[in-house]
Design a protein around this motif. Structure first.
Motif, short mmCIF file in Angstrom:
data_model
loop_
_atom_site.label_atom_id
_atom_site.label_comp_id
_atom_site.label_asym_id
_atom_site.label_seq_id
_atom_site.Cartn_x
_atom_site.Cartn_y
_atom_site.Cartn_z
N GLU A 84 0.85 -1.19 0.00
CA GLU A 84 0.00 0.00 0.00
C GLU A 84 0.89 1.24 0.00
O GLU A 84 1.89 1.29 0.72
N THR A 85 0.54 2.21 -0.82
CA THR A 85 1.27 3.47 -0.82
C THR A 85 0.33 4.60 -1.19
O THR A 85 -0.63 4.41 -1.94
N ILE A 86 0.62 5.77 -0.64
CA ILE A 86 -0.07 7.01 -1.02
C ILE A 86 0.97 7.92 -1.66
O ILE A 86 2.02 8.18 -1.07
N LEU A 87 0.69 8.35 -2.87
CA LEU A 87 1.59 9.26 -3.57
C LEU A 87 1.37 10.68 -3.07
O LEU A 87 0.22 11.14 -2.98
N ARG A 88 2.44 11.35 -2.73
CA ARG A 88 2.31 12.74 -2.27
C ARG A 88 1.68 13.60 -3.35
O ARG A 88 2.05 13.56 -4.51
N GLN A 89 0.69 14.39 -2.91
CA GLN A 89 -0.04 15.26 -3.83
C GLN A 89 0.29 16.72 -3.55
O GLN A 89 0.15 17.19 -2.42
N ARG A 109 -0.90 15.16 1.37
CA ARG A 109 0.29 16.03 1.37
C ARG A 109 1.50 15.31 1.98
O ARG A 109 2.64 15.62 1.65
N ALA A 110 1.24 14.37 2.90
CA ALA A 110 2.32 13.66 3.59
C ALA A 110 2.68 12.34 2.92
O ALA A 110 3.44 11.54 3.48
N GLY A 111 2.16 12.11 1.73
CA GLY A 111 2.43 10.86 1.03
C GLY A 111 3.88 10.70 0.61
O GLY A 111 4.72 11.59 0.81
N ILE A 112 4.17 9.56 0.02
CA ILE A 112 5.52 9.25 -0.45
C ILE A 112 5.79 10.01 -1.75
O ILE A 112 4.91 10.15 -2.60
N ALA A 117 7.44 6.08 -4.45
CA ALA A 117 6.25 5.25 -4.26
C ALA A 117 6.11 4.28 -5.42
O ALA A 117 5.81 3.08 -5.23
N LEU A 118 6.33 4.75 -6.63
CA LEU A 118 6.18 3.91 -7.81
C LEU A 118 7.31 2.89 -7.92
O LEU A 118 7.09 1.75 -8.36
#
Length: 239
Positions: A84-89, A109-112, A117-118
């Motif tokens: 699971e990952t959240i890409l920083r926006q 905002r605190a994502g990878i 992440a990819l």
């Protein structure tokens, strides 16, 4: 200039993106991995079941926010083998969008950092066949992000259960239906709808049903699922 020309002219290579040395090494290691043998039986295959959350449903303009994935290895779900990952926006998605997937502005905002992440996703998947339900959306969102941030084409084998399941279970549902219809049929609980990992886990359970039925129908390999999907798509278009 045509839309196709604009698409390819906007693509950048990994070298043009000025990736850090560690990122380039990780990308090179992934590229060097062998392609999967799609003729091996399901019970000797590692499948990666994928689901994504995004800023909207427009595959050409909306942004990839998160990826969830669950491995089905030799027919078994390993609950320790999950990604699971959240890409920083840089730009948080709308309130209505957040209400759907539950990934708030602070989490976005605190994502990878997207390249990292990819790269983590590529490392997790290796070159395994990827599985999704209505895979075109997931595939497009992931491949657009990979091209944008890493300058690479995934070129993975995708299997879409929305086409495979009706062929294997014609006596129950011989039509294109929603994922929820299949989950209800097999009494599969989706713990948190529109959470990428939860949706991937529910779809992984559906893949297990497909693997089990496929064994008795001569569909014993990833390649057989690929062929089934191609045949169903052809029949839908020309039948």
């Amino acid at each position: 200039m045509s839309w196709l020309s604009r698409l390819f002219s906007s693509r950048k290579s990994a070298a043009q993106l000025d990736l850090a040395e560690a990122q380039q090494q990780a990308l090179a290691a992934w590229r060097a991995l062998p392609a999967p043998d799609l003729t091996r039986p399901h019970y000797q295959t590692r499948y990666i079941v994928v689901d994504v959350e995004s800023s909207g449903l427009d595959m050409n303009h909306d942004r990839l926010i998160s990826i969830g994935a669950v491995a089905v290895v030799n027919g078994v779900i390993d609950f320790q083998d999950v990604f699971e990952t959240i890409l920083r926006q840089d730009e948080v998605s709308t309130t209505d969008n957040i209400l759907i997937h539950g990934i708030g502005g602070s989490a976005q905002r605190a994502g990878i950092d997207p390249p990292d992440a990819l790269l983590a996703f590529l490392n997790y998947c290796a070159k395994a066949p990827l599985v999704a339900y209505h895979s075109v959306f997931d595939q497009t969102m992931i491949e657009r992000a990979l091209q944008r941030y890493l300058g690479v084409a995934l070129q993975a084998t995708w299997i879409d259960l929305a086409w495979v399941m009706p062929d294997l279970f014609r006596e129950r549902i011989d039509a294109q239906v929603s994922l929820d219809n299949w989950l209800e049929l097999f009494a599969i609980e989706n713990i948190q709808r529109h959470n990428a990992v939860s949706d991937a886990l529910a779809t992984a359970m559906l893949l297990q049903a497909a693997i089990s039925r496929g064994g008795g129908r001569g569909a014993k390999t990833p390649a057989s699922f690929v062929d089934t999907e191609k045949s169903r798509r052809w029949m839908r278009r020309y039948g």
